[in-house]
Design an enzyme around this catalytic site. Structure first.
Site, short mmCIF file in Angstrom:
data_model
loop_
_atom_site.label_atom_id
_atom_site.label_comp_id
_atom_site.label_asym_id
_atom_site.label_seq_id
_atom_site.Cartn_x
_atom_site.Cartn_y
_atom_site.Cartn_z
N ARG A 119 0.84 -1.20 0.00
CA ARG A 119 0.00 0.00 0.00
C ARG A 119 0.88 1.26 0.00
NH1 ARG A 119 -2.79 0.42 6.06
NH2 ARG A 119 -0.86 0.45 7.24
N ASN A 157 -5.14 8.54 3.91
CA ASN A 157 -5.12 7.83 5.19
C ASN A 157 -3.69 7.83 5.71
OD1 ASN A 157 -6.73 6.09 7.10
ND2 ASN A 157 -4.99 4.74 6.70
N GLU A 158 -3.52 8.23 6.94
CA GLU A 158 -2.18 8.23 7.53
C GLU A 158 -1.13 8.64 6.50
OE1 GLU A 158 -1.40 4.55 9.59
OE2 GLU A 158 -2.54 5.23 11.32
N GLU A 316 -8.44 6.13 15.05
CA GLU A 316 -8.18 4.68 15.06
C GLU A 316 -7.45 4.30 16.33
OE1 GLU A 316 -5.70 3.12 11.97
OE2 GLU A 316 -6.76 4.15 10.38
N TRP A 324 1.15 -6.09 13.33
CA TRP A 324 2.42 -5.64 12.74
C TRP A 324 3.55 -5.52 13.76
CZ3 TRP A 324 3.18 -1.00 15.18
CH2 TRP A 324 2.03 -0.29 15.60
N GLU A 364 -3.58 -7.94 6.93
CA GLU A 364 -4.07 -7.57 8.26
C GLU A 364 -5.08 -8.56 8.82
OE1 GLU A 364 -3.13 -2.88 8.38
OE2 GLU A 364 -5.08 -3.41 7.55
N LYS A 365 -5.06 -9.80 8.31
CA LYS A 365 -6.12 -10.73 8.75
C LYS A 365 -5.97 -11.12 10.22
CE LYS A 365 -3.88 -14.65 6.42
NZ LYS A 365 -2.84 -13.78 5.81
N PHE A 366 -4.78 -10.93 10.80
CA PHE A 366 -4.66 -11.21 12.24
C PHE A 366 -4.81 -9.95 13.09
CE2 PHE A 366 -2.48 -14.99 10.44
CZ PHE A 366 -3.35 -15.94 10.96
N HIS A 367 -5.21 -8.85 12.47
CA HIS A 367 -5.49 -7.63 13.25
C HIS A 367 -6.89 -7.76 13.83
CE1 HIS A 367 -5.95 -3.42 14.27
NE2 HIS A 367 -4.72 -3.18 13.87
C1 GAL Z 1 -3.09 2.10 10.65
C2 GAL Z 1 -3.81 2.23 9.33
C3 GAL Z 1 -4.90 1.21 9.16
C4 GAL Z 1 -4.45 -0.14 9.62
C5 GAL Z 1 -3.96 -0.06 11.04
C6 GAL Z 1 -3.47 -1.38 11.59
O1 GAL Z 1 -1.78 2.50 10.52
O2 GAL Z 1 -4.36 3.52 9.16
O3 GAL Z 1 -5.29 1.19 7.81
O4 GAL Z 1 -3.42 -0.57 8.78
O5 GAL Z 1 -2.88 0.83 11.11
O6 GAL Z 1 -3.01 -1.24 12.92
#
Ligand code: GAL
Length: 675
Positions: A119, A157-158, A316, A324, A364-367
């Site tokens: 991304r 985004n960010e 968020e 991560w 991000e499936k484990f988020h």
């Molecule tokens: C942020 C981001 C999100 C998602 C999240 C995961 O940095 O804006 O899209 O990736 O982290 O923790």
């Protein structure tokens, strides 16, 4: 706030505290959407963020838009009374764009061009990228600008999360233009960059480059200016889209989610904040830390500082583990509420998450999601529902503000500069010093505002300045005048060393603060790894010592051993009607806590409530004087707090005298205006 900003506040457009998160329905079949909305209702969700990573779906080929699915989603959530924070969807360029224009892909300092497939693969200075992003932002504004559910625009985004610094040739050209605006001519640039050193003198602009990987240390001022330029380049991605949106939908507030943290350092948010209609932040603590809530408080206080004290928005945070970090520790029961209300206590008018439903596929499936893979019969979903109820009960807190007696001076540029290479010690760590000072104040139970260097500080009883290595003459003068005018100033080691060009201030350290502190340091004596010195009160210090001569100040503590045995470690000077303290070493936590206690007493600062270990107490106040006392118990034991008022969260009814805050619980009490 931004010039020509909308009149209705963003929070009035939602009408309640914001509760919800990033909602990515495009990852799910449509039947799931109906269930999503029913669950959102159950959880008391008031706003969702839509479209963040939808560019490739919304514009499947250049200029051809497919809004059908998003139309249906927006209408569906709107039908449930849920507001929409609508992304411009420009966070990640689609494959067709990077295939047609590979020159938008970013390049690292060693010349590697990064590939798409993840991304944010774009160069912030790329005119091609900005033009395409502006095109989609305009299409979004025309399509959804009048939709009644639209609460705010969420640009990209960010911004700068993965691509803050690009070293490609397009960036090199943009960097030169930026430098020409800053310095006018090459002579000025040569002076500022100190190019008499190592045969670096430039005789034509095309010789000037980004600080790409070189045989030895690149020029430090070049590195610093490249960081400044890069922050401005990423900000320009924001303002380009912002201006497009503003022209089409002048009444809709516009923001983007910042990353106020110690692990993303690309952007100087003091320069960004005035461009946003509302300040929004994402917060992800280091899961392994046992003191996440203390770090959370620092970032929330910093975000409030960026918002100029006005309410801001936690855009968020994670409902449990992230994906991560090396070990993605899940939240304990109760932590979700403590984290969320920790932000609200410090001025956020809501608590949003990444993301609504945990993904099935992708990186991000484990988020964690508010709706986990395991469904709704889960700790996380129950906590999300409980949070919805708590935020519902706190509706009246919206718009109230936090007031502090203590200010902490924080600066992205000083952070960048202090972290450059070839310095006296790699153990001097800006974020660590900021964190240590802020944590000591947190433990003392006082509320801290985070302010920019040069900001007016006269209203504060105490101003602390951790490791402000780089400072302008003007900002240093504000702090000197503050102390002379009756304030209490605390400056810690490796401050005031250089000017804005990263040139040493001559005549002895700590340069810009030497006079107000009444000291003159002739040489630094950083300690070896793991080494410590003993001070004359029996406490210890690590990392840093220096050979300080008193020049108007008195020694409060001295080193008893180590390289500067017998010399001052902490000094204090009466100056004008105030006082200025200098911490010329890194005190151990306990010693710092003791000293902070002394300084707070001297400055006449008291804790919000009587301090008890692990208890966080912060007060928001409405315009009519009504107080909202947030009591967050991070300790393993119950706490009792003296207060009178009505319990809004963590019980109910009136309290007259004292309230119990069980271990791990949050209690919020509305206090009458007179109280
Ligand atoms: C942020 C981001 C999100 C998602 C999240 C995961 O940095 O804006 O899209 O990736 O982290 O923790």
């Amino acid at each position: 706030m931004g010039h020509g900003a909308p009149v209705t506040t963003w929070s009035d457009r939602i009408g309640r505290l914001a509760h919800g998160g990033d909602y990515n329905p495009e990852q799910w079949p449509e039947e799931v959407w109906t269930e999503d909305v029913a669950l959102m209702r159950e959880a008391g969700v008031t706003m969702v963020t839509l479209g963040v990573f939808s560019w490739a779906l919304l514009e499947p080929e250049r200029g051809r838009y497919d809004f059908g699915w998003l139309d249906r989603v927006v209408d569906l959530v709107a039908g449930a009374g849920i507001a929409v924070d609508l992304a411009t969807a420009t966070a990640s360029p689609p494959p067709w764009l990077t295939t047609a224009h590979p020159e938008v892909l970013p390049v690292t300092a060693d010349g590697t061009r990064l590939w798409p497939g993840s991304r944010q693969a774009y160069c912030p200075s790329s005119p091609v990228f900005r033009e395409h992003a502006a095109g989609l932002a305009a299409a979004m504004a025309h399509r959804y600008g009048e939709h009644p559910a639209l609460a705010m625009w969420h640009v990209s985004n960010e911004l700068g999360c993965h691509n803050a610094r690009c070293y490609c040739d397009v960036s090199a050209t943009a960097f030169r233009t930026w430098l020409q605006e800053r310095y006018g001519d090459l002579d000025e640039l040569n002076r500022a960059w100190g190019t008499a050193f190592w045969s670096q003198r430039y005789s034509a602009w095309e010789q000037v480059l980004p600080p790409r990987v070189a045989p030895a240390f690149p020029n430090p001022t070049q590195q610093l200016d490249f960081r400044r330029f890069s922050s401005d380049a990423v900000l320009a991605c924001y303002t380009t889209e912002r201006d497009v949106l503003r022209a089409i939908t002048p009444d809709v507030p516009i923001t983007t989610n910042l990353m106020v943290t110690d692990h993303v350092d690309g952007m100087d948010y003091w320069r960004w904040a005035p461009e946003l209609d509302l300040v929004a932040n994402d917060h992800y603590p280091v899961a392994a830390s046992t003191e996440k809530h203390v770090e959370l408080a620092l970032r929330a206080d910093t975000t409030r500082g960026l918002a100029g004290g006005k309410p801001w928005l936690l855009m968020e945070h994670s409902p449990s583990a992230v994906n991560w970090q090396p070990r993605n520790v899940a939240l304990q029961p109760g932590e979700l509420l403590r984290h969320s209300l920790g932000h609200v206590a410090r001025g956020s008018d809501g608590a949003m998450f990444f993301q609504w439903r945990a993904s099935r596929a992708g990186a991000e499936k484990f988020h964690a999601g508010m709706v986990p893979h395991a469904g709704t019969d889960t700790k996380t979903f129950r906590d999300v529902v409980a949070l919805g109820a708590a935020l519902g009960a706190l509706g009246e807190v919206r718009g109230s503000t936090v007031h502090a007696d203590v200010a902490l001076v924080y600066d992205w540029q000083a952070w960048w500069a202090s972290g450059l290479d070839s310095h006296p010690s790699v153990d001097v760590d800006y974020q660590e010093q900021v964190g240590q000072l802020h944590a000591a104040l947190w433990r003392a139970g006082v509320t801290v505002d985070v302010v920019a260097p040069g900001a007016p500080v006269d209203g504060y009883r105490l101003v602390v300045v951790p490791t402000l290595y780089l400072v302008t003459d003007e900002a240093a003068a504000v702090l000197a005048r503050y102390a002379e005018g009756g304030g209490t100033l605390v400056v810690t080691y490796f401050s005031g060393i250089v000017d804005e060009h990263d040139h040493i201030r001559l005549g002895g350290y700590p340069g810009a603060f030497r006079e107000v502190l009444g000291v003159r340091t002739e040489e630094f004596f950083p300690l070896r790894a793991g080494e410590s010195t003993r001070l004359d009160d029996g406490s210890t210090a690590t990392v840093w010592t220096e050979l300080v001569h008193l020049d108007g100040a008195e020694a409060v503590r001295r080193h008893e051993d180590g390289p500067v045995a017998g010399h001052p470690a902490v000094t204090r000077r009466e100056v004008g009607t105030g006082r200025a303290w200098y911490l010329a070493t890194r005190l151990a936590d306990e010693a710092l806590q003791g000293l902070v206690g002394e300084v707070l007493a001297e400055a006449g600062v008291s804790p919000v409530v009587e301090q008890q270990p692990g208890l966080e107490a912060v007060r928001r106040r409405a315009e009519d004087g009504t107080g909202y006392l947030f009591l967050i118990n991070h300790a393993g034991e119950d706490r009792r707090v003296e207060v009178t008022g009505r319990v809004l969260v963590g019980g109910g009814g009136e309290v007259d005298g004292a309230v119990d805050v069980p271990a791990g619980a949050v209690v919020v009490v509305r206090e009458p205006a007179s109280g």
